[in-house]
Design a protein around this motif. Sequence first.
Motif, PDB file in Angstrom:
ATOM      1  N   ILE A 111       5.735   3.191  -4.699  1.00 18.93           N
ATOM      2  CA  ILE A 111       6.575   4.280  -5.198  1.00 18.93           C
ATOM      3  C   ILE A 111       8.000   4.172  -4.636  1.00 18.93           C
ATOM      4  O   ILE A 111       8.986   4.301  -5.356  1.00 18.93           O
ATOM      5  N   ASN A 124       0.826  -1.199   0.000  1.00 18.28           N
ATOM      6  CA  ASN A 124       0.000   0.000   0.000  1.00 18.28           C
ATOM      7  C   ASN A 124       0.868   1.259   0.000  1.00 18.28           C
ATOM      8  O   ASN A 124       2.044   1.195   0.303  1.00 18.28           O
ATOM      9  N   CYS A 125       0.233   2.381  -0.304  1.00 20.16           N
ATOM     10  CA  CYS A 125       0.896   3.685  -0.370  1.00 20.16           C
ATOM     11  C   CYS A 125       1.719   3.939   0.874  1.00 20.16           C
ATOM     12  O   CYS A 125       1.210   3.728   1.967  1.00 20.16           O
ATOM     13  N   PRO A 126       2.946   4.436   0.800  1.00 20.12           N
ATOM     14  CA  PRO A 126       3.676   4.817  -0.418  1.00 20.12           C
ATOM     15  C   PRO A 126       4.668   3.748  -0.881  1.00 20.12           C
ATOM     16  O   PRO A 126       5.552   4.063  -1.645  1.00 20.12           O
ATOM     17  N   LEU A 127       4.512   2.505  -0.418  1.00 20.78           N
ATOM     18  CA  LEU A 127       5.544   1.489  -0.691  1.00 20.78           C
ATOM     19  C   LEU A 127       5.789   1.210  -2.178  1.00 20.78           C
ATOM     20  O   LEU A 127       6.952   1.091  -2.571  1.00 20.78           O
TER      21      LEU A 127
END
Lengths: 76, 154
Positions: A19, A14-17
């Motif tokens: 990226i 999940n965010c921000p992993l």
Amino acid sequence: MAQHDKELDASGLNCPLPILRAKKALNDMQPGQVLRIIATDPGSVKDFDAFAKQTGNELMDSKEEGGKFYYLIKKK
Amino acid sequence: MSKKLAIIATKGTLDWAYPPFILASTAAALGYDTQIFFTFYGLQLLRKNLNLQVSPLGNPAMPMPMPVPVLVQALPGMQAVMSSMMKAKMKKKGVASIEELRSLCKEADVKLVACQMTVDLFEFDPKDFIDGIEFGGAATFFEFAGESDICLYI
């Protein structure tokens, strides 16, 4: 889908992993090489677009298929 | 010249630990020069051994699996139960742990600064903090924040 030099499976993250993992993967690559990313986070669609715009790495492709998201990013 | 992000982290609960580390790690990935200044309860986020907790008390907005009366929420052990439930849920949903986000920040050269005054006030032992942090005061913060493009108080 076009050729790629490296693949990153960020499924389940999940965010921000997604990226952050993509950025890390790009760090180990040469300019012009292409990274393919697989993600399941629906927020990653806008995030990878924004990531590409802000970092100058080119988002060559972004698509959804069977509940998963696939991206091709060319390193600047 | 890269953009700069300055963050002040003032809170030390599990939920409030996320915004500074998520924003700092993402900003660093986008090429920002990033610094977090940890003060008061935010200093807890720099400990080697994190034992971050979350409490429904005083926070009626916290989503609960079932309604729990406030007086029950105040019972001994409830905070630990709520905290481990929250951590389990985060893991299940693929949300990074604070430890992971913190180490990603360090890898990306996010500068972590502990407020010297609060360290002294709470008598924290600098040995309890992770390696590679700096200690400084308000003027230290402004040296970076004064040049920043984005400045957040969390």
